[in-house]
Design a protein around this motif. Structure first.
Motif, short mmCIF file in Angstrom:
data_model
loop_
_atom_site.label_atom_id
_atom_site.label_comp_id
_atom_site.label_asym_id
_atom_site.label_seq_id
_atom_site.Cartn_x
_atom_site.Cartn_y
_atom_site.Cartn_z
N THR A 129 0.86 -1.19 0.00
CA THR A 129 0.00 0.00 0.00
C THR A 129 0.89 1.23 0.00
N ARG A 130 0.51 2.25 -0.76
CA ARG A 130 1.27 3.51 -0.85
C ARG A 130 0.36 4.64 -0.42
N GLU A 131 0.89 5.53 0.40
CA GLU A 131 0.11 6.69 0.84
C GLU A 131 0.78 7.97 0.38
N TYR A 132 -0.06 8.95 0.05
CA TYR A 132 0.39 10.29 -0.34
C TYR A 132 -0.37 11.28 0.52
N ALA A 158 5.15 11.02 0.29
CA ALA A 158 4.72 9.68 -0.10
C ALA A 158 5.45 8.68 0.79
N PHE A 159 4.73 7.65 1.21
CA PHE A 159 5.36 6.67 2.09
C PHE A 159 4.62 5.34 2.02
N PRO A 160 5.30 4.24 2.43
CA PRO A 160 4.63 2.94 2.44
C PRO A 160 3.54 2.94 3.51
#
Length: 189
Positions: A129-132, A158-160
């Motif tokens: 999953t990637r979060e922005y 942006a981070f995992p």
């Protein structure tokens, strides 16, 4: 309740539209579904009564959920009131509301409003999953796996999404706002 004829007509209309958007002929779609071309033609006629197996094959080939194949037509324009969109409180002093009030496949799009001094522990998601996070106003601090990132208005992080993370508005006098976009990992289902 939808009648069988209506659902068949919705399926026909949606299938034709999705096939055209993807630039596929009936033969090409049939090949990617491992179905005869006549089955695709029958589905597009509006008179078909397909099995669940056929619907699953077609939905997979078009990369859409089955309900998108069977959905009734939607109006091209819709307006939601603030009350219809809704917001809910999270953490200490944080309000969240959807950025887009209709479901978006494999994504979560949220507007986050931070009261002065607000904090929220993030929920780790599946690996991949990637979060922005985009800071729209004020300053937001995000801690990802123990490392601190201070974002000013206009900055993006942006981070995992699978690692521990948290959000904070360290300013005790000014509110902050941001947009969180979560791109969920494919589960293989």
């Amino acid at each position: 309740m939808e009648t069988g004829g209506r659902v068949g007509n919705h399926l026909a209309r949606n299938l034709i539209a999705l096939r055209h958007v993807r630039g596929l002929t009936q033969d090409a779609l049939a090949s990617s579904c491992a179905l005869p071309r006549s089955t695709i033609a029958n589905l597009e006629s509006g008179d078909a009564n397909p099995s669940l197996t056929v619907l699953i094959k077609v939905a997979r080939a078009l990369e859409v959920p089955i309900d998108e194949l069977l959905a009734a037509p939607r109006g091209k324009v819709r307006k939601w009131s603030t009350a219809e969109v809704g917001a809910h409180a999270r953490g200490r002093g944080i309000s969240e509301r959807p950025l887009v009030p209709e479901p978006v496949r494999d994504e979560m799009l949220i507007v986050m409003d931070f009261a002065p001094g607000a904090a929220l522990g993030g929920t780790p998601h599946l690996p991949g999953t990637r979060e922005y996070f985009t800071c729209l106003d004020g300053r937001v601090t995000i801690v990802v796996a123990g490392e601190r990132y201070d974002l000013a208005t206009g900055e993006v992080l942006a981070f995992p999404g699978s690692v521990p993370h948290s959000y904070q508005n360290a300013d005790v006098k000014r509110a902050a706002r941001g947009v969180s976009i979560v791109l969920f990992a494919k589960t293989g289902v």
